[in-house]
Design a protein around this motif. Structure first.
Motif, PDB file in Angstrom:
ATOM      1  N   ASP A 256       0.891  -1.114  -0.026  1.00  0.00           N
ATOM      2  CA  ASP A 256       0.034  -0.020  -0.178  1.00  0.00           C
ATOM      3  C   ASP A 256       0.912   1.277  -0.029  1.00  0.00           C
ATOM      4  OD1 ASP A 256      -2.220   1.340  -0.141  1.00  0.00           O
ATOM      5  OD2 ASP A 256      -3.223   0.641   1.789  1.00  0.00           O
ATOM      6  N   ALA A 257       0.240   2.217  -0.143  1.00  0.00           N
ATOM      7  CA  ALA A 257       1.188   3.689  -0.228  1.00  0.00           C
ATOM      8  C   ALA A 257       2.168   3.666   0.575  1.00  0.00           C
ATOM      9  CB  ALA A 257       0.186   4.825  -0.264  1.00  0.00           C
ATOM     10  N   VAL A 258       3.255   3.929   0.335  1.00  0.00           N
ATOM     11  CA  VAL A 258       4.589   3.969   1.252  1.00  0.00           C
ATOM     12  C   VAL A 258       4.542   5.272   1.922  1.00  0.00           C
ATOM     13  CG1 VAL A 258       7.130   4.051   1.285  1.00  0.00           C
ATOM     14  CG2 VAL A 258       5.946   2.461  -0.009  1.00  0.00           C
ATOM     15  N   GLU A 259       3.920   6.463   1.587  1.00  0.00           N
ATOM     16  CA  GLU A 259       3.793   7.513   2.116  1.00  0.00           C
ATOM     17  C   GLU A 259       2.904   7.779   3.310  1.00  0.00           C
ATOM     18  OE1 GLU A 259       2.832  10.619  -0.420  1.00  0.00           O
ATOM     19  OE2 GLU A 259       0.692   9.949  -0.695  1.00  0.00           O
ATOM     20  N   MET A 260       2.037   6.535   3.397  1.00  0.00           N
ATOM     21  CA  MET A 260       0.944   6.514   4.545  1.00  0.00           C
ATOM     22  C   MET A 260       1.534   6.443   5.934  1.00  0.00           C
ATOM     23  SD  MET A 260      -1.600   3.940   2.567  1.00  0.00           S
ATOM     24  CE  MET A 260      -2.554   3.678   4.029  1.00  0.00           C
ATOM     25  N   GLN A 261       1.152   7.183   6.933  1.00  0.00           N
ATOM     26  CA  GLN A 261       1.712   7.308   8.196  1.00  0.00           C
ATOM     27  C   GLN A 261       1.773   5.857   8.865  1.00  0.00           C
ATOM     28  OE1 GLN A 261       2.526  10.221   9.756  1.00  0.00           O
ATOM     29  NE2 GLN A 261       2.750  10.572   7.666  1.00  0.00           N
ATOM     30  N   GLY A 262       0.658   4.941   8.473  1.00  0.00           N
ATOM     31  CA  GLY A 262       0.833   3.644   9.153  1.00  0.00           C
ATOM     32  C   GLY A 262       1.940   2.986   8.917  1.00  0.00           C
ATOM     33  N   LEU A 263       2.794   3.487   7.551  1.00  0.00           N
ATOM     34  CA  LEU A 263       3.937   2.655   7.513  1.00  0.00           C
ATOM     35  C   LEU A 263       5.162   3.647   7.765  1.00  0.00           C
ATOM     36  CD1 LEU A 263       5.062   0.216   6.093  1.00  0.00           C
ATOM     37  CD2 LEU A 263       5.038   1.145   3.978  1.00  0.00           C
ATOM     38  N   SER A 264       5.249   4.727   7.218  1.00  0.00           N
ATOM     39  CA  SER A 264       6.666   5.427   7.071  1.00  0.00           C
ATOM     40  C   SER A 264       6.444   6.813   8.092  1.00  0.00           C
ATOM     41  CB  SER A 264       6.830   6.041   5.626  1.00  0.00           C
ATOM     42  OG  SER A 264       5.556   6.790   5.350  1.00  0.00           O
ATOM     43  N   GLY A 265       5.502   6.781   8.986  1.00  0.00           N
ATOM     44  CA  GLY A 265       5.345   7.940   9.777  1.00  0.00           C
ATOM     45  C   GLY A 265       6.464   8.320  10.698  1.00  0.00           C
ATOM     46  N   ARG A 266       7.156   7.062  11.174  1.00  0.00           N
ATOM     47  CA  ARG A 266       8.089   7.113  12.179  1.00  0.00           C
ATOM     48  C   ARG A 266       9.389   6.924  11.555  1.00  0.00           C
ATOM     49  NH1 ARG A 266       5.636   3.458  17.365  1.00  0.00           N
ATOM     50  NH2 ARG A 266       3.874   5.051  17.691  1.00  0.00           N
ATOM     51  N   ILE A 267       9.532   6.305  10.316  1.00  0.00           N
ATOM     52  CA  ILE A 267      10.727   5.935   9.708  1.00  0.00           C
ATOM     53  C   ILE A 267      11.050   6.536   8.699  1.00  0.00           C
ATOM     54  CG2 ILE A 267      10.978   3.481  10.895  1.00  0.00           C
ATOM     55  CD1 ILE A 267      10.099   2.550   8.664  1.00  0.00           C
ATOM     56  N   GLY A 268      10.259   7.089   8.057  1.00  0.00           N
ATOM     57  CA  GLY A 268      10.450   7.985   6.484  1.00  0.00           C
ATOM     58  C   GLY A 268      10.200   7.120   5.605  1.00  0.00           C
ATOM     59  N   ILE A 269      10.102   7.663   4.385  1.00  0.00           N
ATOM     60  CA  ILE A 269       9.504   6.996   3.207  1.00  0.00           C
ATOM     61  C   ILE A 269      10.654   6.318   2.643  1.00  0.00           C
ATOM     62  CG2 ILE A 269       9.129   7.020   0.685  1.00  0.00           C
ATOM     63  CD1 ILE A 269       7.077   9.652   1.562  1.00  0.00           C
ATOM     64  N   PRO A 270      12.171   6.624   2.636  1.00  0.00           N
ATOM     65  CA  PRO A 270      13.131   5.644   2.135  1.00  0.00           C
ATOM     66  C   PRO A 270      13.472   4.572   2.896  1.00  0.00           C
ATOM     67  CG  PRO A 270      13.828   8.019   1.881  1.00  0.00           C
ATOM     68  CD  PRO A 270      12.469   7.921   2.719  1.00  0.00           C
ATOM     69  N   GLU A 271      13.468   4.614   4.278  1.00  0.00           N
ATOM     70  CA  GLU A 271      13.733   3.576   5.023  1.00  0.00           C
ATOM     71  C   GLU A 271      12.377   2.438   4.916  1.00  0.00           C
ATOM     72  OE1 GLU A 271      15.423   0.806   7.816  1.00  0.00           O
ATOM     73  OE2 GLU A 271      16.255   2.495   6.415  1.00  0.00           O
TER      74      GLU A 271
END
Length: 488
Positions: A256-271
């Motif tokens: 699902d979209a990598v920019e969503m807070q549930g995924l990248s909110g704490r670690i950033g999009i590249p990580e």
């Protein structure tokens, strides 16, 4: 750090990227030529059918069968129907009818429309089992709350789309239907044991896989019952042992979209991108606003992760190979897409069959129609809904009882129709409706979301969705102006 074109091309092969405009910018065309697997289109890329077809033709010239995708579920989540609402009922309406042949024909027709526009990957169907009434992100996007019903319609939807030569993508694995939070904004948690998750959440995914779904999209949700903390998108156990091992899936796993807070909110999009590929995602849907500079950051992070030993090069090669196989499958279905035809009748026919009426509908010549506004979910966006196209003079109001006296005065001597959307989720909307019904118990309430809350009223109409065809079906029942001009 030395330039490694081969490694950069492998990193590109994991990317499904958005862009800014109605025209393909140079960075997109060059990126596709340099191995980016494809693009994901959003509202900002889509205008007229002619513009969309021309855009997709230009994208297709940049590489050999790039993935050209979008979220086109029909119903409430529509990209090609943004201006007027969808011509197809969504999953809740199809589930209410419970005719798998209708579902298959509806999705085949929708696939035909997509194919005609030059699209080849639809990030649909949603196969989540919606068991949480207050679910803010699934709701009418689900076929229903019964796993068996959802499973059979999930299979039918996959078959229908792919019969039009458009690759299907079952989502959101391992199941987003029991959440009360939106993973666009946070990391939802599903509290259910492994046995329940297998009997409920996983059943439709098994059916979609067995029907031949070419791709599956992950959910940014926590499921401790599966022994996993953190987002399922980043869980090798969920993607490898469960999806590939137990369910036997061999296609493309899409994040699902990598920019969503549930995924990248704490670690950033590249990580987040590196961890998702490492966990087993093959194709990274980068989201709505991850444009050129940030795409470069993701690519650089993947390359660096391989060089530093954080991400095995073999995992990147495996992902690239699966995405190439998907593109080859799409290439092999070119004749199907060319021959695919849209059934212009099936959408409205399905919406009509989904309508449910409790009580006796009055025959009002000129009712006062009031729409109580409700916020659109992030997956839905700003798409028109309601009965206004068929009832001139319809008023849209905020959910505030302060409007009641004025609305009651306007409806004096006339019938009153009150239109709501997921009223069970909004106490203020219910408060306004109840205030109106206290004076006008003969009023008709039209629910264009899930009909969880049913107030005492003259008649209650459930549409099971807010697509244009759902509105038209309800307007026909109520005697709205549904002539040729309104249907156009």
């Amino acid at each position: 750090m030395s330039h490694d074109p081969a490694l950069e091309r492998l990193a590109n092969a994991t990317l499904l990227v958005p862009f800014e405009s109605h025209h393909a910018p140079r960075w997109i065309l060059e990126g596709l030529a340099d191995g980016i697997s494809g693009v994901c289109l959003f509202h900002n890329n889509l205008d007229t059918p002619e513009q969309v077809a021309a855009l997709n033709a230009r994208l297709s010239e940049a590489a050999d069968t790039p993935l050209i995708s979008l979220d086109e579920e029909g119903g409430d989540v529509t990209r090609i129907g943004q201006a007027h609402g969808s011509d197809y009922p969504g999953n809740a309406a199809l589930g209410a009818v419970d005719d798998t042949d209708l579902t298959r024909r509806t999705l085949r027709s929708l696939g035909g429309r997509l194919a005609e526009l030059g699209l080849n990957l639809d990030l649909a169907p949603t196969v989540d089992v919606n068991v949480a009434d207050d679910n803010p992100v699934i709701g009418t996007r689900s076929f229903g709350s019964d796993p068996e019903l959802v499973a059979r319609h999930s299979a039918a939807a996959v078959l229908g789309l792919q019969e039009a030569g458009v690759a299907a993508c079952a989502k959101h694995f391992p199941g987003h239907g029991a959440t009360s939070q939106d993973s666009h904004l946070t990391l939802p948690r599903v509290e259910a044991d492994a046995d329940l998750l297998h009997r409920r959440e996983l059943l439709p995914f098994r059916a979609a896989v067995d029907a031949g779904a070419r791709s599956v999209l992950t959910a940014h949700i926590e499921m401790p019952g599966l022994g996993v903390e953190g987002p399922a998108t980043l869980a090798p156990h969920v993607l490898n042992e469960l999806l590939r091992g137990e369910l036997g899936f061999t296609g493309v796993v899409v994040s699902d979209a990598v920019e969503m807070q549930g995924l990248s909110g704490r670690i950033g999009i590249p990580e987040a991108a590196v961890r998702a590929v490492s966990a087993g995602c093959d194709l990274l849907c980068l989201g709505r606003f991850v444009y050129a500079d940030r795409v470069e950051q993701v690519r650089a992070a993947l390359v660096a992760a391989v060089r530093e030993g954080q991400l095995p090069g073999e995992r990147l090669e495996e992902a690239a190979a699966r995405n190439a196989e998907l593109r080859a499958w799409i290439r092999s279905r070119a004749a199907l897409r060319a021959a695919a035809a849209e059934d212009t009748e099936v959408g409205l026919a399905g919406a009509r069959r989904a309508l449910r009426v409790d009580g006796v509908l009055p025959r009002w010549a000129d009712p006062c129609v009031v729409e109580v506004d409700a916020p659109a979910g992030m997956a839905v966006g700003e798409v028109p809904w309601g009965l206004a196209p068929w009832f001139p003079g319809t008023e849209r109001v905020s959910p505030d009882t302060a409007h009641a006296e004025r609305l009651l005065a306007a409806a004096q001597g006339r019938g009153l129709v009150v239109v709501v959307r997921d009223a069970h989720r909004y106490p203020q909307a219910r408060g306004l409706v109840e205030r109106l019904l206290a004076e006008r118990p003969d009023a008709v309430v039209v629910e264009m979301g899930l009909p969880v809350w049913r107030p005492a009223c003259g008649a209650h109409v459930s549409t099971y969705g807010a697509a244009r065809v759902n509105g038209l079906g309800a307007a026909e029942l109520l005697g709205g102006a549904v002539g040729a001009a309104a249907r156009g």
